[in-house]
Scaffold this active site. Structure first.
Site, short mmCIF file in Angstrom:
data_model
loop_
_atom_site.label_atom_id
_atom_site.label_comp_id
_atom_site.label_asym_id
_atom_site.label_seq_id
_atom_site.Cartn_x
_atom_site.Cartn_y
_atom_site.Cartn_z
N GLU A 53 1.12 -1.34 -0.19
CA GLU A 53 0.25 0.38 0.35
C GLU A 53 0.56 1.28 -0.25
OE1 GLU A 53 -3.28 0.24 -0.10
OE2 GLU A 53 -3.36 -2.78 0.08
N1 LIG Z 1 -1.33 3.31 0.43
C1 LIG Z 1 -1.30 3.59 1.50
O1 LIG Z 1 -2.27 2.69 2.26
C2 LIG Z 1 -0.93 4.63 2.37
C3 LIG Z 1 1.13 4.71 2.02
N2 LIG Z 1 1.51 5.84 2.54
C4 LIG Z 1 2.70 5.67 2.25
O2 LIG Z 1 3.70 6.29 3.04
C5 LIG Z 1 4.50 6.90 3.17
C6 LIG Z 1 4.67 7.46 4.69
O3 LIG Z 1 5.03 6.47 5.31
P1 LIG Z 1 6.40 6.59 5.95
O4 LIG Z 1 5.58 6.03 7.09
O5 LIG Z 1 7.16 7.34 5.83
O6 LIG Z 1 6.67 4.68 4.84
P2 LIG Z 1 8.44 4.45 4.81
O7 LIG Z 1 8.36 3.91 3.70
O8 LIG Z 1 9.18 5.04 5.72
O9 LIG Z 1 7.60 3.49 6.46
C7 LIG Z 1 7.41 2.09 6.07
C8 LIG Z 1 7.76 1.33 6.99
O10 LIG Z 1 8.72 0.76 7.22
C9 LIG Z 1 9.87 0.66 7.56
N3 LIG Z 1 11.26 1.19 6.68
C10 LIG Z 1 11.61 1.93 6.49
N4 LIG Z 1 13.11 2.06 5.82
C11 LIG Z 1 13.27 1.08 6.03
C12 LIG Z 1 13.82 0.50 4.73
N5 LIG Z 1 14.83 0.63 4.59
N6 LIG Z 1 13.72 -1.60 5.00
C13 LIG Z 1 12.85 -1.75 5.91
N7 LIG Z 1 12.05 -1.12 6.57
C14 LIG Z 1 12.00 -0.10 6.56
C15 LIG Z 1 10.17 1.46 8.90
O11 LIG Z 1 10.09 1.35 9.86
C16 LIG Z 1 7.53 1.93 9.01
O12 LIG Z 1 7.87 1.14 9.53
C17 LIG Z 1 4.23 7.67 2.19
O13 LIG Z 1 5.19 7.90 0.87
C18 LIG Z 1 2.81 8.01 1.41
O14 LIG Z 1 2.29 7.81 0.27
C19 LIG Z 1 0.54 6.24 3.68
C20 LIG Z 1 -0.19 5.42 4.92
C21 LIG Z 1 -1.42 5.01 3.78
#
Ligand SMILES: NC(=O)C1=CN([C@@H]2O[C@H](COP(=O)(O)OP(=O)(O)OC[C@H]3O[C@@H](n4cnc5c(N)ncnc54)[C@H](O)[C@@H]3O)[C@@H](O)[C@H]2O)C=CC1
Ligand SMILES: CC1=C(/C=C/C(C)=C/C=C/C(C)=C/C=C/C=C(C)/C=C/C=C(C)/C=C/C=C(\C)C(=O)O)C(C)(C)CCC1
Length: 513
Positions: A226
């Site tokens: 997502e």
């Molecule tokens: N389609 C959907 O339902 C949604 C999508 N999003 C998307 O999520 C993003 C924002 O959320 P964030 O929390 O900043 O996302 P993120 O991708 O930075 O983090 C998401 C998860 O991945 C983990 N993570 C971060 N870096 C990592 C790595 N290098 N390797 C493994 N795990 C890692 C984090 O600890 C966190 O639990 C935006 O791009 C937004 O569009 C946000 C909410 C809903």
């Protein structure tokens, strides 16, 4: 609000992670999760946990994101309670075997008792983002419990209080052999990714989604992604109510301070409407924040310095003109709801995902141009919003795809917990919510059962093969095409009979369908 104490964030020890995964896998192998009664107890427990932990969750959401209690209840806590109730209400029906009959099963195989058995996929990993730290982590869990899976959850470390409350809530209230929470950042997620899962459900950025999908591919683990997107809103000259469009789009960008992956990144609007639209936007701003947005208790804050700086940079680097808002305050992680009038798709305000209370307005000469621009900026966004005539809205849906779409409003397709939600292409793989949440964690296993008495009837399949018998079987069972080699439907006897007796002709040569 009641006084609550939330323990400081503590990452799960890396060397504990293999055991946590192993316990969840072992628990699945006991087969207890397959009993509907067990699943229902877990869902009921989750419901009451959400109810009883409301003060802690409200406090955590306030501290992590300065989310108001109104928003926290509407879109996280109560939202999830509704999710539990929906799953409980419909679980018996969702989980029931489905008999497969004609037309899915051809008549010649009808004695074989085909059915679809709904089986839990197994032990799943759910990784959540920061913006809806409770909802976006636990809504997939509702689906996983309903489907009969065991699960390990990894909340976002960017919302540390929520992560700690969720860990306590899940591990103290649900069956702790089946459900666990691992807290941490990249090292902990990597340790989790080194374990074997039956499915991984990831919500977050496309960049991290790519890392997760790549790693999962090594063990052929299915993933649901997502992700985000650069979502367009279209406004045409036929927009039924421009003031309402402005108000609704303002709502879309101010809930959770615009940290919503499905809110509009940019508005494509016909040139003649631009000035009036800006007037209406400012009016909506005033109505929603009579004392100014900064003073309002309703506007959340940006989650951290990094995201604040990211948004500020977009505003600093734009070549467009700020037509509403523009104030930023680093000390408070405050970004004012801001609209920027731009004239290039390369502008940072167009080229980057905003994921904050800022968006761009891009004037166009026509709907044709708007559709070209939108397809150029991001061909498969997570969502799309259209404010045109009925005909134009249908055209927009037809000529531009997206994960979901809302007509005449901001992202409402994604605000209801019972209807499927998901991306398309690079904005996401798979969907969930409502029945889709159950299906997401279910393996639809086709089962056939051939009665012993039918063997002579089915003996044609055995060696030594007999071409004559195969031809006879084909003559008896094969459906003749009603179309020619050009793909046109041909006139059959039924057509002429229908025509002569006035029953209406079907299958006229030249029909495309
Ligand atoms: N389609 C959907 O339902 C949604 C999508 N999003 C998307 O999520 C993003 C924002 O959320 P964030 O929390 O900043 O996302 P993120 O991708 O930075 O983090 C998401 C998860 O991945 C983990 N993570 C971060 N870096 C990592 C790595 N290098 N390797 C493994 N795990 C890692 C984090 O600890 C966190 O639990 C935006 O791009 C937004 O569009 C946000 C909410 C809903
Ligand atoms: C019409 C009838 C009634 C009245 C109904 C009323 C007054 C309905 C009002 C509903 C409203 C305005 C609901 C607003 C809800 C917003 C929600 C739930 C927002 C949710 C946001 C979410 C889930 C965000 C997710 C974020 C994600 C996925 C992301 O970052 O991507 C009566 C009175 C009930 C009578 C019948 C008729």
């Amino acid at each position: 609000m009641a006084e609550v104490t939330i323990p400081p964030f503590e990452a799960t020890a890396l060397d504990a992670i293999p055991q946590i995964a192993s316990t969840a896998r072992g628990s699945f192998r006991t087969h207890k999760t397959k009993k509907l009664a067990w699943r229902k107890v877990q869902l009921r427990k989750l419901y009451w946990a959400l109810h009883d932990y409301e003060p802690q969750l409200l406090a955590a959401l306030k501290e992590d994101l300065r989310k108001s209690a109104f928003e926290a209840l509407l879109s996280e806590i109560d939202w999830l309670k509704k999710d539990c109730m929906f799953m409980l209400d419909h679980l018996d029906k969702f989980a029931k075997d489905e008999k497969l009959r004609a037309p899915h099963v051809p008549a010649m195989y009808s004695i074989m008792n085909f059915r679809i058995r709904k089986e839990p996929v197994g032990t799943v990993l759910i990784i959540g983002p920061y913006n809806y730290p409770v909802q976006l982590l636990l809504a997939p869990l509702v689906g996983a419990i309903g489907a009969g899976c065991t699960a390990v959850l990894k909340p976002s470390e960017l919302t540390p209080r929520c992560a700690m409350v969720i860990k306590d809530m899940i591990e103290s209230r649900l069956d702790s052999s089946a459900f666990a929470v691992v807290n941490g950042a990249i090292p902990e997620t990597n340790a989790l990714m080194n374990e074997k899962w039956d499915k991984i459900f990831f919500t977050g950025s496309a960049a991290v989604g790519t890392i997760i999908a790549r790693k999962a591919a090594e063990t052929l683990t299915p993933v649901v992604l997502e992700l985000g997107g650069k979502n367009p809103a279209f406004i045409t000259k036929s927009c039924p109510n421009l003031a309402l469009a402005a108000r609704r789009l303002m709502w879309g960008k101010t809930m959770n301070a615009g940290q919503i992956c499905m809110s509009q990144n940019y508005v494509l609007i016909e040139k003649e409407l631009v000035e009036t639209f800006i007037v209406y936007l400012k009016q909506a701003y005033k109505d929603m924040f009579p004392q100014g947005a900064k003073q309002s208790p309703d506007l959340a804050r940006i989650v951290n310095q990094r995201h604040f700086q990211r948004l500020k940079k977009m505003l600093d680097n734009t070549r467009g003109r700020i037509v509403m808002g523009g104030e930023v305050d680093e000390a408070e992680l405050y970004i004012e709801p801001t609209a920027v009038l731009v004239n290039s798709v390369d502008d940072p305000m167009m080229a980057e995902e905003s994921f904050g209370p800022i968006f761009s307005i891009y004037p166009v000469n026509s709907l044709d141009e708007a559709l070209n621009v939108a397809n150029l900026v991001h061909r498969t966004p997570l969502s799309l919003m259209a404010f045109g005539s009925k005909k134009e809205n249908e055209r927009i849906l037809n000529e531009m795809t997206s994960g979901g779409a809302t007509l005449n409003d901001a992202y409402f397709h994604g605000a209801v917990n019972t209807v499927p939600f998901g991306g398309v292409g690079d904005s996401g793989w798979g969907s969930y919510r409502g029945k889709a949440s159950f299906d997401c964690f279910t393996h639809f296993r086709t089962v056939a059962e051939t009665p012993g008495w039918a063997d002579s009837l089915l003996a044609v399949r055995y060696m030594p093969f007999d071409m004559g018998k195969l031809k006879l079987l084909s003559r008896l069972t094969e459906k003749k095409p009603n179309f020619d080699r050009d793909g046109k439907v041909v006139k059959g006897l039924g057509y002429w009979v229908g025509l002569v007796f006035g029953l209406g002709g079907r299958g006229v040569k030249g029909d495309e369908n």
